[in-house]
Scaffold this active site. Structure first.
Site, short mmCIF file in Angstrom:
data_model
loop_
_atom_site.label_atom_id
_atom_site.label_comp_id
_atom_site.label_asym_id
_atom_site.label_seq_id
_atom_site.Cartn_x
_atom_site.Cartn_y
_atom_site.Cartn_z
N GLY A 1 41.97 39.61 7.00
CA GLY A 1 42.11 40.83 7.79
C GLY A 1 43.50 40.92 8.36
O GLY A 1 44.20 39.91 8.50
N GLN B 1 50.24 43.64 13.93
CA GLN B 1 50.77 42.40 13.33
C GLN B 1 51.94 42.65 12.39
O GLN B 1 52.64 41.71 12.02
CB GLN B 1 49.65 41.66 12.58
CG GLN B 1 48.58 41.10 13.50
CD GLN B 1 47.54 40.35 12.71
OE1 GLN B 1 46.63 40.94 12.14
NE2 GLN B 1 47.67 39.03 12.65
N CYS C 1 44.62 32.96 12.88
CA CYS C 1 45.28 34.27 12.94
C CYS C 1 46.62 34.19 12.22
O CYS C 1 47.36 33.21 12.42
CB CYS C 1 45.50 34.66 14.40
SG CYS C 1 46.29 36.27 14.61
N LEU C 2 46.95 35.19 11.41
CA LEU C 2 48.21 35.18 10.66
C LEU C 2 49.41 35.24 11.61
O LEU C 2 50.52 34.89 11.22
CB LEU C 2 48.26 36.36 9.67
CG LEU C 2 47.24 36.30 8.53
CD1 LEU C 2 47.28 37.57 7.71
CD2 LEU C 2 47.48 35.08 7.64
N HIS D 1 37.81 40.49 15.45
CA HIS D 1 39.15 39.89 15.61
C HIS D 1 40.24 40.96 15.45
O HIS D 1 41.17 41.05 16.26
CB HIS D 1 39.31 38.77 14.58
CG HIS D 1 40.65 38.09 14.57
ND1 HIS D 1 40.82 36.78 14.93
CD2 HIS D 1 41.89 38.56 14.25
CE1 HIS D 1 42.11 36.46 14.83
NE2 HIS D 1 42.78 37.53 14.41
N GLU D 2 40.10 41.81 14.39
CA GLU D 2 41.14 42.82 14.13
C GLU D 2 41.11 43.92 15.19
O GLU D 2 42.16 44.40 15.61
CB GLU D 2 40.97 43.42 12.73
CG GLU D 2 40.99 42.41 11.57
CD GLU D 2 42.15 41.43 11.62
OE1 GLU D 2 43.22 41.76 12.17
OE2 GLU D 2 41.98 40.30 11.11
N HIS E 1 42.97 42.91 18.16
CA HIS E 1 44.44 43.06 18.02
C HIS E 1 44.90 44.43 18.50
O HIS E 1 45.99 44.57 19.07
CB HIS E 1 44.85 42.90 16.55
CG HIS E 1 45.15 41.48 16.14
ND1 HIS E 1 46.12 40.71 16.76
CD2 HIS E 1 44.62 40.70 15.16
CE1 HIS E 1 46.16 39.52 16.17
NE2 HIS E 1 45.26 39.48 15.21
ZN ZN Z 1 44.80 37.85 14.01
#
Ligand code: ZN
Length: 174
Positions: free
Chosen positions: A46, A51, A94-95, A136-137, A140
């Site tokens: 995701g 991000q 998380c990226l 999670h997204e 963000h």
């Molecule tokens: Zn993340």
């Protein structure tokens, strides 16, 4: 399509609340395509627009690299959780915080509504990993990272480790 640079903690754009998308134009379509390509390249399950440094309410999700799913690639604008029930605990990363993960408590069954890339209303009801990734997204978009969901003690321990690693990285970059 292009792979975009993923911004990393503690960039303040990750702490900002993103604004709703009022109309879908070529820029939004391109952003969603680029976000999908960036997510697959990472690889991740995701990605949220903040991000890649764009504070608008857009996410892409595809969990099929992690587990079998019929959901495929989901592109969702202005997503909102309208119903939730039960709890689940699972490992999350998380990226924007590469190399770190922790067990995070989330809702299990959720119902999410939003718009697809054509501006049509859509509703997703899911549990398990897909539900976790969507939560999670969506977090963000509200400036919330998974570390903010941990107990105070766990968060402080993890943040100390994160700050140490990121301080070392910026030192090495000079
Ligand atoms: Zn993340």
């Amino acid at each position: 399509m292009a792979v975009l640079p993923i911004i990393k903690y503690p960039d303040r754009r990750l702490k900002s609340k993103s604004r709703p998308i009022k109309s879908i134009d070529k820029d939004i379509e391109r952003l969603l395509d680029d976000m999908a390509e960036t997510m697959y390249e990472a690889p991740g399950v995701g990605l949220a627009a903040p991000q890649v440094g764009v504070n608008v309410r857009a996410i892409v999700v595809d969990i099929s690299v992690r587990e079998e799913s019929t959901a495929g690639l989901i592109k969702l604008l202005n997503p909102a959780i309208i119903f939730s029930e039960g709890q689940q605990v699972g490992e999350e990363g998380c990226l924007s915080l590469p190399g770190f993960s922790s067990l995070v408590k989330r809702k299990d069954l959720i119902k999410v509504e939003g718009l697809n890339e054509k501006g049509e209303e859509m509703e997703i009801e899911c549990s398990g990993l897909l539900s976790r990734v969507l939560q999670h997204e969506i977090d963000h978009l509200n400036g919330i990272l998974f570390i903010d969901r941990l107990s105070r003690l766990k968060r402080e321990l993890l943040k100390k480790r994160i700050d140490r690693v990121f301080a070392m990285e910026s030192y090495a970059a000079f």
